[in-house]
Scaffold this motif. Structure first.
Motif, PDB file in Angstrom:
ATOM      1  N   GLU A 183       0.837  -1.199   0.000  1.00  0.00           N
ATOM      2  CA  GLU A 183       0.000   0.000   0.000  1.00  0.00           C
ATOM      3  C   GLU A 183       0.871   1.247   0.000  1.00  0.00           C
ATOM      4  O   GLU A 183       1.897   1.294   0.689  1.00  0.00           O
ATOM      5  CB  GLU A 183      -0.919   0.027   1.224  1.00  0.00           C
ATOM      6  N   VAL A 184       0.454   2.236  -0.770  1.00  0.00           N
ATOM      7  CA  VAL A 184       1.112   3.542  -0.740  1.00  0.00           C
ATOM      8  C   VAL A 184       0.444   4.381   0.344  1.00  0.00           C
ATOM      9  O   VAL A 184      -0.775   4.538   0.339  1.00  0.00           O
ATOM     10  CB  VAL A 184       0.999   4.253  -2.107  1.00  0.00           C
ATOM     11  N   VAL A 185       1.217   4.874   1.270  1.00  0.00           N
ATOM     12  CA  VAL A 185       0.664   5.735   2.325  1.00  0.00           C
ATOM     13  C   VAL A 185       0.075   6.966   1.646  1.00  0.00           C
ATOM     14  O   VAL A 185       0.771   7.641   0.862  1.00  0.00           O
ATOM     15  CB  VAL A 185       1.767   6.132   3.336  1.00  0.00           C
ATOM     16  N   PRO A 186      -1.228   7.283   1.895  1.00  0.00           N
ATOM     17  CA  PRO A 186      -1.922   8.360   1.167  1.00  0.00           C
ATOM     18  C   PRO A 186      -1.162   9.678   1.082  1.00  0.00           C
ATOM     19  O   PRO A 186      -1.230  10.370   0.073  1.00  0.00           O
ATOM     20  CB  PRO A 186      -3.234   8.509   1.949  1.00  0.00           C
ATOM     21  N   GLU A 191       3.873  10.892  -5.103  1.00  0.00           N
ATOM     22  CA  GLU A 191       5.119  10.261  -5.541  1.00  0.00           C
ATOM     23  C   GLU A 191       4.865   8.884  -6.166  1.00  0.00           C
ATOM     24  O   GLU A 191       5.761   8.050  -6.228  1.00  0.00           O
ATOM     25  CB  GLU A 191       6.087  10.121  -4.365  1.00  0.00           C
ATOM     26  N   LEU A 192       3.629   8.662  -6.621  1.00  0.00           N
ATOM     27  CA  LEU A 192       3.267   7.344  -7.146  1.00  0.00           C
ATOM     28  C   LEU A 192       4.175   6.903  -8.293  1.00  0.00           C
ATOM     29  O   LEU A 192       4.586   5.741  -8.351  1.00  0.00           O
ATOM     30  CB  LEU A 192       1.804   7.354  -7.612  1.00  0.00           C
ATOM     31  N   SER A 193       4.503   7.817  -9.200  1.00  0.00           N
ATOM     32  CA  SER A 193       5.353   7.455 -10.337  1.00  0.00           C
ATOM     33  C   SER A 193       6.712   6.955  -9.866  1.00  0.00           C
ATOM     34  O   SER A 193       7.237   5.957 -10.377  1.00  0.00           O
ATOM     35  CB  SER A 193       5.538   8.664 -11.265  1.00  0.00           C
ATOM     36  N   ILE A 195       7.395   5.642  -6.947  1.00  0.00           N
ATOM     37  CA  ILE A 195       7.206   4.382  -6.228  1.00  0.00           C
ATOM     38  C   ILE A 195       7.028   3.222  -7.214  1.00  0.00           C
ATOM     39  O   ILE A 195       7.621   2.151  -7.061  1.00  0.00           O
ATOM     40  CB  ILE A 195       6.004   4.492  -5.274  1.00  0.00           C
ATOM     41  N   LEU A 196       6.219   3.440  -8.259  1.00  0.00           N
ATOM     42  CA  LEU A 196       6.002   2.394  -9.262  1.00  0.00           C
ATOM     43  C   LEU A 196       7.290   2.092 -10.026  1.00  0.00           C
ATOM     44  O   LEU A 196       7.537   0.948 -10.414  1.00  0.00           O
ATOM     45  CB  LEU A 196       4.899   2.817 -10.233  1.00  0.00           C
ATOM     46  N   TYR A 197       8.117   3.115 -10.220  1.00  0.00           N
ATOM     47  CA  TYR A 197       9.394   2.905 -10.916  1.00  0.00           C
ATOM     48  C   TYR A 197      10.291   1.957 -10.111  1.00  0.00           C
ATOM     49  O   TYR A 197      11.018   1.144 -10.684  1.00  0.00           O
ATOM     50  CB  TYR A 197      10.099   4.240 -11.123  1.00  0.00           C
ATOM     51  N   ALA A 198      10.209   2.046  -8.782  1.00  0.00           N
ATOM     52  CA  ALA A 198      11.015   1.166  -7.925  1.00  0.00           C
ATOM     53  C   ALA A 198      10.622  -0.299  -8.117  1.00  0.00           C
ATOM     54  O   ALA A 198      11.443  -1.198  -7.915  1.00  0.00           O
ATOM     55  CB  ALA A 198      10.859   1.574  -6.464  1.00  0.00           C
ATOM     56  N   PHE A 199       9.360  -0.537  -8.510  1.00  0.00           N
ATOM     57  CA  PHE A 199       8.873  -1.907  -8.711  1.00  0.00           C
ATOM     58  C   PHE A 199       8.753  -2.246 -10.193  1.00  0.00           C
ATOM     59  O   PHE A 199       8.047  -3.187 -10.561  1.00  0.00           O
ATOM     60  CB  PHE A 199       7.512  -2.089  -8.037  1.00  0.00           C
ATOM     61  N   SER A 200       9.426  -1.496 -11.053  1.00  0.00           N
ATOM     62  CA  SER A 200       9.249  -1.648 -12.502  1.00  0.00           C
ATOM     63  C   SER A 200       9.682  -3.007 -13.029  1.00  0.00           C
ATOM     64  O   SER A 200       9.208  -3.436 -14.081  1.00  0.00           O
ATOM     65  CB  SER A 200      10.014  -0.538 -13.239  1.00  0.00           C
ATOM     66  N   CYS A 201      10.584  -3.688 -12.333  1.00  0.00           N
ATOM     67  CA  CYS A 201      11.075  -4.982 -12.838  1.00  0.00           C
ATOM     68  C   CYS A 201      10.178  -6.144 -12.419  1.00  0.00           C
ATOM     69  O   CYS A 201      10.454  -7.287 -12.780  1.00  0.00           O
ATOM     70  CB  CYS A 201      12.508  -5.222 -12.358  1.00  0.00           C
ATOM     71  N   PHE A 202       9.104  -5.866 -11.666  1.00  0.00           N
ATOM     72  CA  PHE A 202       8.190  -6.922 -11.227  1.00  0.00           C
ATOM     73  C   PHE A 202       6.884  -6.857 -12.004  1.00  0.00           C
ATOM     74  O   PHE A 202       6.463  -5.781 -12.447  1.00  0.00           O
ATOM     75  CB  PHE A 202       7.877  -6.778  -9.728  1.00  0.00           C
ATOM     76  N   ARG A 234      12.818  -1.035   1.660  1.00  0.00           N
ATOM     77  CA  ARG A 234      13.635  -0.262   2.601  1.00  0.00           C
ATOM     78  C   ARG A 234      14.027   1.083   2.000  1.00  0.00           C
ATOM     79  O   ARG A 234      14.090   2.092   2.704  1.00  0.00           O
ATOM     80  CB  ARG A 234      14.875  -1.065   2.994  1.00  0.00           C
ATOM     81  N   PHE A 235      14.268   1.090   0.698  1.00  0.00           N
ATOM     82  CA  PHE A 235      14.630   2.336   0.024  1.00  0.00           C
ATOM     83  C   PHE A 235      13.471   3.333   0.059  1.00  0.00           C
ATOM     84  O   PHE A 235      13.675   4.533   0.283  1.00  0.00           O
ATOM     85  CB  PHE A 235      15.028   2.037  -1.422  1.00  0.00           C
ATOM     86  N   LEU A 236      12.245   2.837  -0.135  1.00  0.00           N
ATOM     87  CA  LEU A 236      11.076   3.720  -0.136  1.00  0.00           C
ATOM     88  C   LEU A 236      10.678   4.169   1.263  1.00  0.00           C
ATOM     89  O   LEU A 236       9.992   5.179   1.425  1.00  0.00           O
ATOM     90  CB  LEU A 236       9.900   3.021  -0.830  1.00  0.00           C
ATOM     91  N   GLY A 237      11.088   3.388   2.271  1.00  0.00           N
ATOM     92  CA  GLY A 237      10.870   3.798   3.656  1.00  0.00           C
ATOM     93  C   GLY A 237       9.406   3.966   4.025  1.00  0.00           C
ATOM     94  O   GLY A 237       8.565   3.106   3.753  1.00  0.00           O
TER      95      GLY A 237
END
Length: 274
Positions: A183-186, A191-193, A195-202, A234-237
């Motif tokens: 979940e993205v903290v509201p 910063e959704l873009s 955050i999604l970039y951090a998971f781009s390889c999945f 951990r990077f996204l904290g």
């Protein structure tokens, strides 16, 4: 009217892509012509393709890099490109079998093992390429570093046998796949873009809960990819939290507890027992 507006027109670009047309600027052509003189170009392209590119770019000038690019001191790093990439992609495209000699842990070398190539995967953590393949004799799904492969050759496979192997691989992967929900903290929806970039390889699916103004990211991954996903979390904290996934929740709790202990902060459990 802006004379360059049509260059950025989405409809025109879409139609060009549908027709197989690719637009390049004169600077891009000059850059490509310059890069074709690099020794790595011989590994990246076949001789026929390389000659054709050089012929097409003959009228273009070579880019002058002497006054624009300065190489400063840097750490030695691994090259992203590997000479076997093109060969393996061709085998996978043709659904051909392979016979390979590769090195395993301890330095032992396995000679002439038959297999079927499935996928090429790049590890962002270890910064190297892996070949995912099916070992036809052992009936096992294998992962081998490209730098550990000593030799590789095509081995004919009947089309019906190839389809059967692909189904077996799909069944094996389905049994190893797992899903977690993040979940993205509201407060960090803006910063959704990032955050999604951090998971781009999945592989992932994003859903929005209008009532709670919350984005939920359902990530599909293999068990051996947990550590990499943990590094991203951990990077996204504090921007995200693990909503579903017992193992990830446990690991994140352990990391948080150790971090608090390192700075002398008591956790709730310690406060209750004190």
């Amino acid at each position: 009217m802006n004379p360059f507006e049509k260059i950025f027109n989405h409809q025109i670009i879409s139609r060009l892509e549908d027709s197989g047309t690719f637009m390049v600027t004169s600077h891009e052509r000059s850059w490509l012509k310059t890069m074709l003189d690099h020794p790595a170009a011989a590994d990246a392209f076949t001789a026929e393709t390389l000659d054709k590119l050089r012929s097409l770019l003959e009228p273009d000038p070579v880019m002058d890099t002497s006054s624009h690019l300065i190489e400063k001191a840097r750490m030695r790093e691994k090259q992203v490109y590997h000479p076997l990439l093109r060969t393996l992609r061709r085998h996978m495209m043709n659904k051909s079998g392979i016979r390979l000699t590769y090195e395993v842990k301890g330095g032992r070398v396995n000679q002439d093992h038959s297999g079927f190539p499935y996928k090429l995967e790049y590890s962002m953590v270890k910064r190297e390429w892996y070949l995912l393949w099916y070992h036809t004799r052992h009936g096992a799904f294998m992962s081998t570093r490209l730098r550990k492969i000593h030799s590789i050759a095509a081995e004919p496979v009947d089309p019906s046998a190839a389809e059967s192997i692909l189904k077996k691989i799909g069944t094996l992967l389905d049994s190893r796949n797992t899903e977690v929900v993040i979940e993205v903290v509201p407060g960090y929806n803006g910063e959704l873009s990032r955050i999604l970039y951090a998971f781009s390889c999945f592989e992932k699916h994003v859903a929005y809960d209008d009532e709670h103004d919350t984005y939920r990211i359902r990530v599909c991954l293999l068990e051996d990819e947990f550590e990499y996903l943990l590094s991203k979390l951990r990077f996204l904290g504090k921007r995200v939290r693990v909503a579903e996934g017992d193992y990830l929740q446990k690991r994140m709790l352990e990391s948080s507890t150790k971090a608090l202990e390192r700075y002398g902060v008591m956790t709730r459990d310690e406060e209750l027992t004190s």
